[in-house]
Design an enzyme around this catalytic site. Structure first.
Site, PDB file in Angstrom:
ATOM      1  N   GLU A 163      15.464  48.129  55.072  1.00 36.14           N
ATOM      2  CA  GLU A 163      16.747  47.708  55.635  1.00 36.14           C
ATOM      3  C   GLU A 163      17.874  48.297  54.798  1.00 36.14           C
ATOM      4  OE1 GLU A 163      18.558  43.662  57.561  1.00 36.14           O
ATOM      5  OE2 GLU A 163      17.806  43.505  55.519  1.00 36.14           O
ATOM      6  N   ALA A 298      16.086  39.579  48.069  1.00 30.84           N
ATOM      7  CA  ALA A 298      14.783  39.515  48.747  1.00 30.84           C
ATOM      8  C   ALA A 298      14.909  40.238  50.081  1.00 30.84           C
ATOM      9  CB  ALA A 298      14.372  38.062  48.960  1.00 30.84           C
ATOM     10  N   HIS A 333      15.514  31.242  53.004  1.00 29.82           N
ATOM     11  CA  HIS A 333      16.300  32.274  53.689  1.00 29.82           C
ATOM     12  C   HIS A 333      15.381  33.305  54.345  1.00 29.82           C
ATOM     13  CE1 HIS A 333      20.060  34.787  53.953  1.00 29.82           C
ATOM     14  NE2 HIS A 333      19.153  35.741  54.054  1.00 29.82           N
ATOM     15  N   GLU A 334      14.429  33.841  53.563  1.00 26.48           N
ATOM     16  CA  GLU A 334      13.561  34.905  54.095  1.00 26.48           C
ATOM     17  C   GLU A 334      12.625  34.380  55.178  1.00 26.48           C
ATOM     18  OE1 GLU A 334      14.645  37.707  53.335  1.00 26.48           O
ATOM     19  OE2 GLU A 334      15.851  36.896  51.701  1.00 26.48           O
ATOM     20  N   HIS A 337      14.351  34.077  58.475  1.00 29.42           N
ATOM     21  CA  HIS A 337      14.463  35.389  59.112  1.00 29.42           C
ATOM     22  C   HIS A 337      13.261  35.719  59.989  1.00 29.42           C
ATOM     23  CE1 HIS A 337      18.078  37.389  57.850  1.00 29.42           C
ATOM     24  NE2 HIS A 337      17.817  37.327  56.555  1.00 29.42           N
TER      25      HIS A 337
END
Length: 931
Positions: A163, A298, A333-334, A337
């Site tokens: 990304e 991350a 958070h990850e 996603h």
């Protein structure tokens, strides 16, 4: 209004990303495509990818076979590849294989595969390309990483970070988020290594030359930026969730004993999201890998999330309360996603906030339920304050903003996309009610699974939640909510159902930059309201033409009830049932706006805080502190008023209000540090210490209390020691001496260790001792504290050495360089060193961290944002003006730097005499009271 916003704020920038002349390929021929974005004529269906990294020679080879769907007749396949050798390119058609001509246009990282016959619409084809490249020296693409064992051996691994636009550096691909496809990966490795990828391994084949080839299962349909693979000597620990998903944590062998906390957290959080979103996690496994060299915090690669070691590894004996909080947040958070971003992906990077704003927001929603003891609510407001800091500059950008080239895309990974995105979602949740919001986002995820979305898809999913054709009666919560809505009379709602237009409201928050300042003036029972853009500038024309639909909340001295009002116009009037002593708007700061209390409004607030501050919540008090000091900078409130309000802080104990007090007061003396105003600086520091003296004195040098109490203790004792508050320094010296004499074996209370290390790092002997401990420690959170303490040292030769070593990357990791440079810049003995280092190392930094990256922006703003003289502004301008576009002249952070320094100059010109006068008066008043 949405149309006008689109017209004025959404001008396409595509033309800027076309070459000035027809693009010429590297062989001198005309390249058949002249846009930065790929054509829509062909899309990939499936990639069969084989990669063979050589960790000794630090390069890799590979072959990729891509199945294609042709949407329009064409003779050219346009796709991405960056800095790699391409060979043996074939078109595989039913008639047989034939070679394709290859043209390269490095300016856009594009390849054109030219066929001598037309590829026909509706037919399926395959292309095959062989490729070779070096493992990247940066933190992007397929890059090399290394670590040192306790015996001193350096071991190498290779990992990916794709990304936003770096998959093209690892294999030829259609490297845009809307080109979703399935991926089947094979990795060739030596027997001493393991390989992991997005999916589980299905088999290993023995190859000649003592090599193994791992075959991984085919992925679900996903974007290229989510592909991941690692070749390393990592070990792992595993557990299975209640829903049957295998969770594994990977780390270097000597740190595998620091993975238990992350494993527990990942299992708990993946189960939570599985239930909350009512959509099963679609993969059989979820790996979390701690990478020794990692630039960002991350990365959410589907099924193989990657982390900094400090973001995943936890030692119950050596890690602090704030370590636990930050590790849990980053995992939350990850894993969020995996639904927001992976399952449903933004169509293009202009809507990155649909990924990042949601993941940031879900950190707090998930942890509030799964880890109530962390009290994450105590920390959410900081995200909004940080977003407002950049969003109050004219160089800010809308949450959803056009981007085309890789630098512009990288710049989207900022506080606006993450933190403002989270804050406006929080405001919308409060507006719709948490229940309705949850139903709407589940509808959004179910409706657009494995697809790409734009802003409007989210707003449509949050509108008309109880339409009969869409009611999900299988989800009991949805059915009960809608049944209850039919029975309600509508009391305390913001709106009547027929006038709620979520898109019209939210377009005002996502398609225009900035945020509103609401001015409130109370006259008897009448409350006059007006809105304008809050902007730190003296050019008032820049605030014109902005209008928001603002979900206002307020409470008064007469009632604890939260009243609600949707302000859609430039001004309006509310009527209270009775006259009141005070009114507080933006209750708990659930809205992303500031409030100015005109007339006698601020005096009423100050009186309330001084006599009964607990009549308002900690978040309300924090928002008042932030609002009043920020209003000084735009000339709405006098500095005297803000300082008078700050006096109440001597009675404050709650973390959000205390840290906001520091957040507004500390920058004032930091401005003076860089202007050699020693007397005034000392007075200001003395005022802050005096304000919090009682609270500092109450702190125990231990690890007791709740997470919020422990984080606050760390903060207060570090500040007190740094300010040379004598009782704190004395205790820290005593503890450091005991710890040093024991060669670091005496156990220090974790939460106070930072204050102890900072005092120890003031002497060359103490600094050297800390460095030895840093170099030999395998405890990541402890290493991080050593490093931070060393960067706060007054020893200038050590500060310079730290920056140089971090850039070199052997003794201190280059991933930590941005933090080291910014810490040195905040250090009163180091700020000149940091600015000189940034200039001297600029070209190297751009190569290592990439243009537009958050790391580069963080260094630029962190090194420059406390200057406040015209001479320094000129020096900074002179340097950045000398750059070319290739070396960063167009980066947004440079414009933010100029604006911030100009704002500092305006502030100091206006307010330094007032500050001096107020502090003198207060000093005389205190002396008089003592007598």
């Amino acid at each position: 209004l949405p149309f006008l916003l689109f017209l004025f704020h959404f001008q396409p920038r595509r033309a800027a990303c076309q070459p000035k002349h027809p693009p010429i390929a590297t062989n001198g021929e005309r390249f058949p495509w002249d846009q930065m974005r790929l054509p829509q004529t062909i899309s990939p269906l499936h990639y069969d990818l084989t990669i063979h990294p050589n960790l000794t020679t630090q390069d890799f080879t590979g072959v990729v076979r891509i199945s294609l769907d042709v949407h329009e007749d064409t003779s050219a396949v346009i796709l991405h590849a960056k800095q790699m050798e391409i060979s043996n390119v074939l078109l595989l058609a039913p008639e047989g294989a034939r070679p394709l001509k290859v043209l390269e246009y490095p300016g856009f990282h594009q390849l054109a595969l030219i066929s001598d016959s037309v590829l026909t619409k509706g037919r399926k084809y395959e292309v095959q390309l062989e490729f070779a490249a070096n493992l990247s020296d940066s933190f992007h693409g397929f890059y090399k990483s290394s670590y040192r064992t306790s015996s001193g051996e350096v071991r190498t691994l290779a990992s990916t970070q794709f990304e936003a636009t770096f998959a093209r550096g690892a294999f030829p691909c259609f490297d845009e988020p809307a080109f979703k496809a399935n991926f089947t990966v094979q990795i060739i490795r030596e027997p001493r290594h393991i390989a992991v990828s997005n999916m589980p391994k299905v088999k290993t084949v023995v190859l000649p030359g003592d090599l193994l080839e791992d075959h991984f299962d085919t992925t679900v349909k996903m974007s290229t930026y989510l592909v991941a693979y690692i070749v390393s000597d990592f070990l792992s620990v595993s557990r299975t969730t209640q829903h049957g998903v295998k969770i594994s944590i990977y780390a270097v062998p000597e740190k595998i004993n620091q993975t238990a906390f992350a494993l527990d957290a990942a299992v708990k959080l993946l189960d939570f999201y599985d239930d909350y979103f009512d959509i099963p996690y679609p993969l059989p496994k979820q790996d979390l890998a701690a990478i020794p060299d990692f630039q960002s915090g991350a990365m959410e690669n589907w099924g193989l999330t990657t982390y900094r070691e400090t973001g995943l590894l936890f030692d119950p004996d050596k890690s602090s309360a704030s370590d636990k909080l930050s590790i849990t947040k980053v995992i939350a958070h990850e894993l969020a996603h995996q639904w927001f971003g992976n399952l449903v992906t933004m169509e293009w990077w202009n809507d990155l906030w649909l990924n990042e704003g949601f993941a940031k927001f879900m950190e707090f929603i998930s942890l509030d339920i799964t880890y109530p003891e962390l009290h994450v609510d105590d920390f959410f407001l900081n995200k909004c304050f940080e977003a407002m800091e950049v969003d109050s500059l004219s160089s800010s950008h809308p949450v959803s903003t056009p981007v085309e080239n890789p630098t512009q895309i990288q710049e989207m990974f900022d506080d606006v996309s993450y933190d403002k995105g989270a804050c406006i979602l929080n405001m919308l949740r409060d507006f719709l009610t948490p229940e309705a919001f949850e139903i709407g986002i589940i509808r959004y995820l179910k409706r657009y699974s494995y697809q790409n979305t734009v802003n409007s898809h989210l707003w449509e999913s949050l509108t008309d939640l109880c339409s009969l054709d869409d009611l999900d009666e299988g989800r009991m919560k949805h059915f009960e909510f809608c049944s209850r809505r039919k029975l309600q009379s509508g009391t305390s709602k913001w709106y009547s159902d027929d006038e709620l237009d979520v898109r019209a409201i939210m377009d005002t928050w996502t398609l225009q930059e900035g945020f509103p300042l609401v001015t409130v003036e109370v006259k008897g029972r009448e409350v006059r309201l007006s809105q304008e853009r809050f902007l730190r500038t003296d050019d008032h024309s820049l605030t014109e033409g902005f209008l928001w639909q603002i979900p206002l909340t307020y409470m008064t001295s007469a009632s604890n009830t939260i009243h609600r009002f949707l302000l859609k116009t430039k001004s309006d009037v509310l009527y209270l049932p009775e006259e009141v002593e005070w009114v507080k708007f933006n209750v708990n700061m659930s809205g992303y706006y500031m409030v100015h209390y005109a007339g006698d409004g601020w005096n009423s607030i100050i009186k309330l805080l001084q006599h009964n501050h607990k009549a308002l919540s900690g978040n309300d008090r924090a928002s008042l502190i932030q609002n009043v000091f920020q209003l000084v900078s735009v000339g709405k409130v006098s500095l005297d008023t803000a300082l008078e309000l700050s006096l109440y802080l001597s009675n404050e104990t709650e973390i959000m209000a205390v840290t906001r007090g520091f957040g507004e007061l500390v920058p004032l003396y930091k401005l003076m540090e860089k202007r050699d105003m020693t007397v005034l600086e000392k007075q200001m520091k003395g005022y802050i210490v005096e304000l919090f003296r009682d609270l500092i004195d109450q702190q125990q040098w231990s690890d007791s209390g709740s997470v919020s109490e422990r984080v606050l203790r760390s903060y207060l004792l570090l500040f007190a020691c740094f300010m040379n508050y004598e009782p704190c320094v004395r205790k820290a010296i005593q503890l450091f001496s005991q710890w040093k004499e024991s060669d670091g074996t005496v156990s220090l209370p974790v939460d106070v260790s930072m204050a102890v290390f900072v005092i120890g790092a003031r002497t060359p002997e103490g600094w050297d001792f800390l460095f030895e401990k840093y170099r030999n420690s395998l405890q990541m959170s402890l290493k991080s504290r050593y490093k931070s303490a060393m960067a706060i040292s007054p020893l200038q030769d050590k500060l310079q050495w730290m920056m140089e070593q971090s850039l070199h990357g052997e003794v201190m990791k280059t991933q930590d360089l941005p933090d080291v440079v910014v810490s040195v810049a905040k250090n009163p003995r180091g700020y000149k060193l940091a600015w000189d280092f940034l200039r001297a190392s600029w070209v190297t930094l751009v190569k290592k961290f990439d243009l537009g990256s958050n790391a580069l922006s963080y260094m630029v703003t962190g090194v420059t944002n406390q200057y406040s003289t015209r001479e320094m502004l000129q020096e900074i301008r002179s340097f950045f003006d000398s750059l070319t576009e290739e070396t960063g002249s167009q980066m947004r952070c440079i414009q933010q730097t100029y604006e911030t320094i100009e704002d500092n100059i305006r502030w100091t010109d206006t307010n330094l005499p007032l500050l001096q006068s107020w502090l003198n008066k207060r000093s005389r008043r205190a002396t008089h009271e003592d007598l």
